[in-house]
Design an enzyme around this catalytic site. Sequence first.
Site, PDB file in Angstrom:
ATOM      1  N   ASN A  38       0.740  -1.150   0.136  1.00 24.42           N
ATOM      2  CA  ASN A  38      -0.023   0.035  -0.006  1.00 24.42           C
ATOM      3  C   ASN A  38       0.978   1.182   0.038  1.00 24.42           C
ATOM      4  O   ASN A  38       0.552   2.197  -0.685  1.00 24.42           O
ATOM      5  CB  ASN A  38      -0.855  -0.007   1.374  1.00 24.42           C
ATOM      6  N   THR A 123      -2.088 -10.251   4.239  1.00 27.44           N
ATOM      7  CA  THR A 123      -2.881  -9.229   3.850  1.00 27.44           C
ATOM      8  C   THR A 123      -2.368  -8.423   2.880  1.00 27.44           C
ATOM      9  O   THR A 123      -2.759  -7.248   2.973  1.00 27.44           O
ATOM     10  CB  THR A 123      -3.624  -8.594   4.912  1.00 27.44           C
TER      11      THR A 123
HETATM   12  N1  LIG Z   1      -7.711   0.094  -4.161  1.00 24.90           N
HETATM   13  C1  LIG Z   1      -7.153  -0.520  -3.107  1.00 24.90           C
HETATM   14  C2  LIG Z   1      -7.848  -0.955  -1.979  1.00 24.90           C
HETATM   15  C3  LIG Z   1      -6.883  -1.703  -1.165  1.00 24.90           C
HETATM   16  C4  LIG Z   1      -5.837  -2.341  -1.328  1.00 24.90           C
HETATM   17  C5  LIG Z   1      -4.781  -3.103  -0.581  1.00 24.90           C
HETATM   18  N2  LIG Z   1      -4.938  -4.294  -1.199  1.00 24.90           N
HETATM   19  C6  LIG Z   1      -5.751  -5.216  -0.722  1.00 24.90           C
HETATM   20  C7  LIG Z   1      -7.061  -5.253  -1.874  1.00 24.90           C
HETATM   21  O1  LIG Z   1      -6.773  -4.962  -3.005  1.00 24.90           O
HETATM   22  C8  LIG Z   1      -6.069  -5.063   0.872  1.00 24.90           C
HETATM   23  O2  LIG Z   1      -5.104  -5.789   1.365  1.00 24.90           O
HETATM   24  C9  LIG Z   1      -5.739  -3.542   0.941  1.00 24.90           C
HETATM   25  O3  LIG Z   1      -4.896  -3.368   2.037  1.00 24.90           O
HETATM   26  C10 LIG Z   1      -5.112  -1.752  -2.618  1.00 24.90           C
HETATM   27  C11 LIG Z   1      -5.683  -0.922  -3.504  1.00 24.90           C
HETATM   28 CA   LIG Z   2      -3.418  -4.987   2.938  1.00 27.40          CA
END
Ligand SMILES: Nc1ccc([C@@H]2N[C@H](CO)[C@@H](O)[C@H]2O)cc1
Ligand SMILES: [Ca+2]
Length: 312
Positions: A38, A123
């Site tokens: 992220n 995750t």
């Molecule tokens: N648009 C977006 C939303 C969430 C995430 C992250 N990646 C996963 C969802 O794609 C989750 O683990 C979240 O933390 C990435 C992009």
């Molecule tokens: Ca995540």
Amino acid sequence: AKKIILDCDPGHDDAVAMLLAHANPEIELLGVTTIGGNQTLDKVTHNAQCLATEYGMEGVPIHAGCDRPLLRPVNPAAKEHGESGLDGVVLPEPAPLSEGHAVDFIIDTIMENEPGTVTLVPTGPLTNIAMAVRKEPRIVDRVKEVVLMGGGVHVGNRGPVAEFNIWTDPEAAKIVFNEPWPITMVGLDLTHQALATDEVAKKIADLGGPVADFVLGLFTFFRKAYQDSQGFEFPPVHDPCTVAYLIDPDIVKCVKVPIDVETAPGITNGMTVADFNAPIDETVHTQAAMELDFDGFWSLVVDAIDRVQKSG
Ligand SMILES: Nc1ccc([C@@H]2N[C@H](CO)[C@@H](O)[C@H]2O)cc1
Ligand SMILES: [Ca+2]
């Protein structure tokens, strides 16, 4: 209690997964490991340390992991999580970071615990998990199961059919999905049902308290980010669905299906491919989470906030 290692990239929804794993008595959180995703590794690791303070997590080791995918460049989801990776809240002082690489913590923890007792809960991108498997292949037979947030069945948030965690490091994902351990893929089919609606926000607001306010701050930012970037009215809170499934398997309905990962360049790169034409026999070690008990899920999250505030 189920012993888990949470491998994450906080991230607004990772933050809720951490809260649920820490607070719920069904889960024994052996440690938190971080992975660039992220946001960059330094940012998500700092976030994990601050969250540990926010939740009053004593004595849970936090280890930083890989700072980039196996082959691809880092591609942070800054639109959805902001520059810090946890925009929208004021973070407390960080809890200390433990010495040693996340990959070594994952290997050592699995090898030190009884076989079949440690569950891996990734995750974020799967780089740390893939590296651990390559460094110590024996962890595959010792791990109880892998319950990961990622992928989906013909759904995507990075292009038409790729989900961010897989898309960020498809090669790592291909390694992980092709090891013979039990995998529950908690993909977008499931997590797009875990919407933080107004009624959910009200339940949390009615609880009141510092952690309730913190979580509402997370949701407020995440909701705006999702409205702007993906046109969702409410934000899907992906990552805690993995922990909720471990707490109460009835909350998530799964289908057994062979799953592999596309690493070839092009429109399907990073896609988790579920083969519903294949025979479902005992060699199928993967299942896809498809249906969420919405009320059951959110009651666990509200309960976790309540527990943390009471034990604070
Ligand atoms: N648009 C977006 C939303 C969430 C995430 C992250 N990646 C996963 C969802 O794609 C989750 O683990 C979240 O933390 C990435 C992009
Ligand atoms: Ca995540």
